[in-house]
Design a protein around this motif. Structure first.
Motif, PDB file in Angstrom:
ATOM      1  N   ALA B 138       3.886 -45.491  23.567  1.00  0.00           N
ATOM      2  CA  ALA B 138       3.011 -46.632  23.867  1.00  0.00           C
ATOM      3  C   ALA B 138       1.962 -46.836  22.768  1.00  0.00           C
ATOM      4  CB  ALA B 138       2.330 -46.423  25.220  1.00  0.00           C
ATOM      5  N   TYR B 139       1.322 -45.739  22.336  1.00  0.00           N
ATOM      6  CA  TYR B 139       0.308 -45.869  21.278  1.00  0.00           C
ATOM      7  C   TYR B 139       0.952 -46.318  19.967  1.00  0.00           C
ATOM      8  CZ  TYR B 139      -3.471 -43.807  24.072  1.00  0.00           C
ATOM      9  OH  TYR B 139      -4.448 -43.571  25.018  1.00  0.00           O
ATOM     10  N   ALA B 140       2.139 -45.812  19.686  1.00  0.00           N
ATOM     11  CA  ALA B 140       2.838 -46.218  18.458  1.00  0.00           C
ATOM     12  C   ALA B 140       3.099 -47.722  18.468  1.00  0.00           C
ATOM     13  CB  ALA B 140       4.147 -45.438  18.322  1.00  0.00           C
ATOM     14  N   LEU B 159       0.262 -38.457  20.927  1.00  0.00           N
ATOM     15  CA  LEU B 159      -0.407 -38.375  19.622  1.00  0.00           C
ATOM     16  C   LEU B 159       0.632 -38.244  18.517  1.00  0.00           C
ATOM     17  CD1 LEU B 159      -2.770 -38.060  17.698  1.00  0.00           C
ATOM     18  CD2 LEU B 159      -2.992 -35.671  18.404  1.00  0.00           C
ATOM     19  N   ARG B 160       1.629 -37.392  18.740  1.00  0.00           N
ATOM     20  CA  ARG B 160       2.698 -37.191  17.765  1.00  0.00           C
ATOM     21  C   ARG B 160       3.402 -38.535  17.464  1.00  0.00           C
ATOM     22  NH1 ARG B 160       4.379 -32.022  17.892  1.00  0.00           N
ATOM     23  NH2 ARG B 160       4.000 -32.023  20.137  1.00  0.00           N
ATOM     24  N   HIS B 161       3.775 -39.239  18.538  1.00  0.00           N
ATOM     25  CA  HIS B 161       4.394 -40.561  18.351  1.00  0.00           C
ATOM     26  C   HIS B 161       3.443 -41.499  17.606  1.00  0.00           C
ATOM     27  CE1 HIS B 161       8.168 -40.566  20.623  1.00  0.00           C
ATOM     28  NE2 HIS B 161       7.599 -39.774  21.503  1.00  0.00           N
ATOM     29  N   ALA B 165       3.289 -43.894  13.573  1.00  0.00           N
ATOM     30  CA  ALA B 165       3.068 -45.333  13.391  1.00  0.00           C
ATOM     31  C   ALA B 165       1.931 -45.622  12.413  1.00  0.00           C
ATOM     32  CB  ALA B 165       2.798 -45.992  14.738  1.00  0.00           C
ATOM     33  N   GLY B 166       1.280 -44.550  11.886  1.00  0.00           N
ATOM     34  CA  GLY B 166       0.283 -44.740  10.830  1.00  0.00           C
ATOM     35  C   GLY B 166      -1.083 -45.235  11.260  1.00  0.00           C
ATOM     36  N   PRO B 167      -1.781 -44.514  12.154  1.00  0.00           N
ATOM     37  CA  PRO B 167      -3.153 -44.901  12.481  1.00  0.00           C
ATOM     38  C   PRO B 167      -4.074 -44.638  11.288  1.00  0.00           C
ATOM     39  CG  PRO B 167      -2.670 -42.760  13.426  1.00  0.00           C
ATOM     40  CD  PRO B 167      -1.388 -43.253  12.828  1.00  0.00           C
ATOM     41  N   THR B 168      -5.214 -45.283  11.261  1.00  0.00           N
ATOM     42  CA  THR B 168      -6.181 -45.081  10.180  1.00  0.00           C
ATOM     43  C   THR B 168      -6.779 -43.675  10.241  1.00  0.00           C
ATOM     44  OG1 THR B 168      -6.689 -47.426  10.396  1.00  0.00           O
ATOM     45  CG2 THR B 168      -8.219 -46.095   9.078  1.00  0.00           C
ATOM     46  N   LEU B 169      -6.991 -43.184  11.456  1.00  0.00           N
ATOM     47  CA  LEU B 169      -7.704 -41.921  11.658  1.00  0.00           C
ATOM     48  C   LEU B 169      -7.329 -41.383  13.038  1.00  0.00           C
ATOM     49  CD1 LEU B 169     -10.016 -40.149  10.426  1.00  0.00           C
ATOM     50  CD2 LEU B 169     -11.651 -41.704  11.509  1.00  0.00           C
TER      51      LEU B 169
END
Lengths: 290, 290
Positions: B138-140, B159-161, B165-169
Motif C-alpha cells: 500500500a505504501y509503495a 516498510l520493505r515494500h 518504491a523510493g521514498p525521500t527518507l
C-alpha cells in the motif's frame, strides 16, 4: 405448552468487548490479536437465557449507533452505548466497565412509547441493570405504567425508587437487600417484610430465599457447581419471569430459578446455561418453607 | 515565512480511549468513572505537532463510522477503525492495541483518489504507522504516484515494500532498521547504505543519525529529558517534514528533529511538545558529521 411473551428492558445495554492476550502485564503494551464483541447488559443476558429455554421474548432498551447494528430493535440514541472491556489472559478475566450514556428527553419519551407498545402484549416484564444518564425514578415510571407483572433487578437508588412503584418481585442479592435498608446484613425475609415487597434474594452458592406475602421459602442447588458465576443472576431472573408468566406456584418458581442459575455457572459466558445440568437439577432441587 | 503544506497519511488511524482507574487489579472488575477519547495513530500525532508549530497541515487516511465524527475529512470505511485502550492507574499506563479494520477494494480506490487530490498541493507527504487490512505494498503504491517528497515511518514488510518504491527518507528506530536486513544490530549509516535509501534513525535518548547520499550526521539532545517517550518519534517525523518542505540542509533538519523530539518527551501526551524547551534545545543542540 401455552405461548407466553416476556419483555426484557435493558436501559443501559452495552457492547461487551473481549480482548484475548497472552498475559496481562500492568504498565505494558499489549497487541490484541483477537477482538470479540457481543451485545451485553443484564436484560440482554436474560433474553438470551429465555431464548435458550424456548420462550418467546422481546427485548428493548437504548442502543447507540454502534450497538444498534447488533440490537436493531432497540430505541436509538445519539450517544454511543457504554462498553465493557474484558481482558482475558488464560482463564483470568480483568473487566473494565464504562459509565452509561446520557439520554435526552426526546429519547426517553421514545422509550416510554416503545415500552407501552411492547408491554401491552407481554405476560411479564423484566427490568434489569443499572441506569444510564436518566432520572433516578426511571424504573418507577415504567412500573407505574406497566399493565403486566414486573420483575425488577437493580441496585441502590433506582431500586429504592422502583420499589415505591410496586413491582411484583425484586431480585437483589443479600448484600444489596441489606444495603437498601442501610444495614450490613439481615435475614432476607425480615428485610423483605420491612420493605413491603416480594423478594427473591440470591445467596450465591447457598441458593436463594423467596419472601412473599404468601410465605417464605428457601432453596439450594443439589450440589456445588464450579465455573463462572457471571450471568447466574440473569439466569435466575429469567426463570422467575417464566414462572410468573406461566402462573406457577412460588415454591415451583424458586426451585426452577435455583436450578437454572446453578446450571448457568457451568457455562463460561453470560446468557447461557448447561441444558443437561438444568434438567438434572430440576429433578433434584428441594425447597423448604421457612 | 513562506507557507508550505504538509500532507500526513494515517491509513490505520485509531480511536484512542483512556480509562482512568484507581489501581489496575488483574482478575478484578473496574468501574471506569472517566473515559477520554481522542483520534490517534502516528500520522494524526504528526499533524497535531505540525499544527502546534504553526505549519499548514492536511491529514487524511481511513476512518470508520465512529472515528469519522472526530476526523470528518478522512475517507469513510464501513468497518469501525481500531481502538487503543490505555488504562491509567496513577502514572502507570497499560495499553491494549486492537488490530486494524479490513479495507474494501472500493475504499482503497477512494483513498488513492483523495491522496492524488491532496498530494498535488503538498510540499511534503508523510506516511505513518502500520497498515490496516490492505495490500502490503500500500505504501509503495502511494509513493510511486506521489509528486512530492515522501517521508515513510513504518515497520516490517510494509516498510520493505515502501523502500523499493523510493521514498525521500525513512524514519525507523535502530532496531527496526537492523531488523529490515535480518540483523540484530549494526551502524545505522552502514545499514542505510546497504538499503540504498536516506535514513533518519532514532536512537532513543541518544538522539539520532541521519544517513543520506550527501553524508552522515549524528546529533543528540543537549540534556536528558524525563517524561513520556510516546510520541517523541512522531515529533521527530514532523520536524523532518518541515525541514524538507522548507528546503533546509540535512544537518539543520537533523538538529531540529532531535530538539523537537526531546521537547516532546517532556509532555505526557503524544502529538504535543514543550514549546519553551524546544526553543532552548534549538539553540543548544549540536550536529557532528560522521
Amino acid at each position: 405448552m401455552a405461548v407466553v411473551v416476556i419483555l426484557t428492558v435493558t436501559l443501559n445495554a452495552a457492547l461487551d468487548v473481549t480482548y484475548r492476550v497472552d498475559a496481562l502485564r500492568p504498565g505494558g503494551t499489549h497487541r490484541v490479536e483477537d477482538v470479540h464483541t457481543r451485545p451485553g447488559g443484564k436484560g440482554v443476558n436474560v433474553a438470551d437465557v429465555l431464548t435458550q429455554l424456548g420462550e418467546q421474548v422481546v427485548a428493548t432498551g437504548f442502543a447507540g449507533p454502534q450497538l444498534r447494528a447488533l440490537l436493531p430493535g432497540f430505541v436509538p440514541i445519539a450517544a454511543e452505548s457504554r462498553r465493557t472491556v474484558a481482558v482475558l489472559a488464560g482463564a483470568e478475566a480483568t473487566l473494565f466497565n464504562e459509565p452509561g450514556p446520557v439520554i435526552s428527553a426526546g429519547e426517553w419519551t421514545a422509550l416510554l412509547s416503545e415500552f407501552d407498545r411492547l408491554a401491552a402484549d407481554a405476560d411479564v416484564v423484566v427490568l434489569s441493570g443499572r441506569l444510564p444518564g436518566v432520572a433516578p425514578d426511571a424504573y418507577a415510571q415504567l412500573i407505574t405504567r406497566c399493565p403486566a407483572p414486573v420483575i425488577l433487578d437493580a441496585e441502590g437508588d433506582c431500586l429504592r425508587h422502583g420499589i415505591a412503584a410496586g413491582p411484583t418481585l425484586i431480585k437483589p442479592n443479600q448484600d444489596e437487600l441489606a444495603g437498601l435498608l442501610g444495614r450490613e446484613s439481615g435475614h432476607p425475609a425480615d428485610l423483605a417484610a420491612e420493605l413491603g415487597v416480594n423478594v427473591a434474594a440470591t445467596l450465591g452458592s447457598d441458593g436463594a430465599v423467596l419472601s412473599t406475602a404468601d410465605g417464605v421459602w428457601r432453596s439450594r442447588p443439589p450440589r456445588a457447581v464450579t465455573g463462572n458465576p457471571t450471568g447466574a443472576g440473569d439466569a435466575f431472573t429469567a426463570a422467575l419471569a417464566v414462572g410468573l408468566a406461566r402462573g406457577r406456584s412460588w415454591p415451583q418458581i424458586l426451585a426452577d430459578a435455583v436450578a437454572l442459575s446453578a446450571a448457568a455457572v457451568a457455562v463460561p459466558v453470560a446468557g447461557a446455561f448447561d441444558a443437561a445440568m438444568y434438567r438434572e437439577f430440576t429433578d433434584l432441587v428441594t425447597v423448604v418453607k421457612d
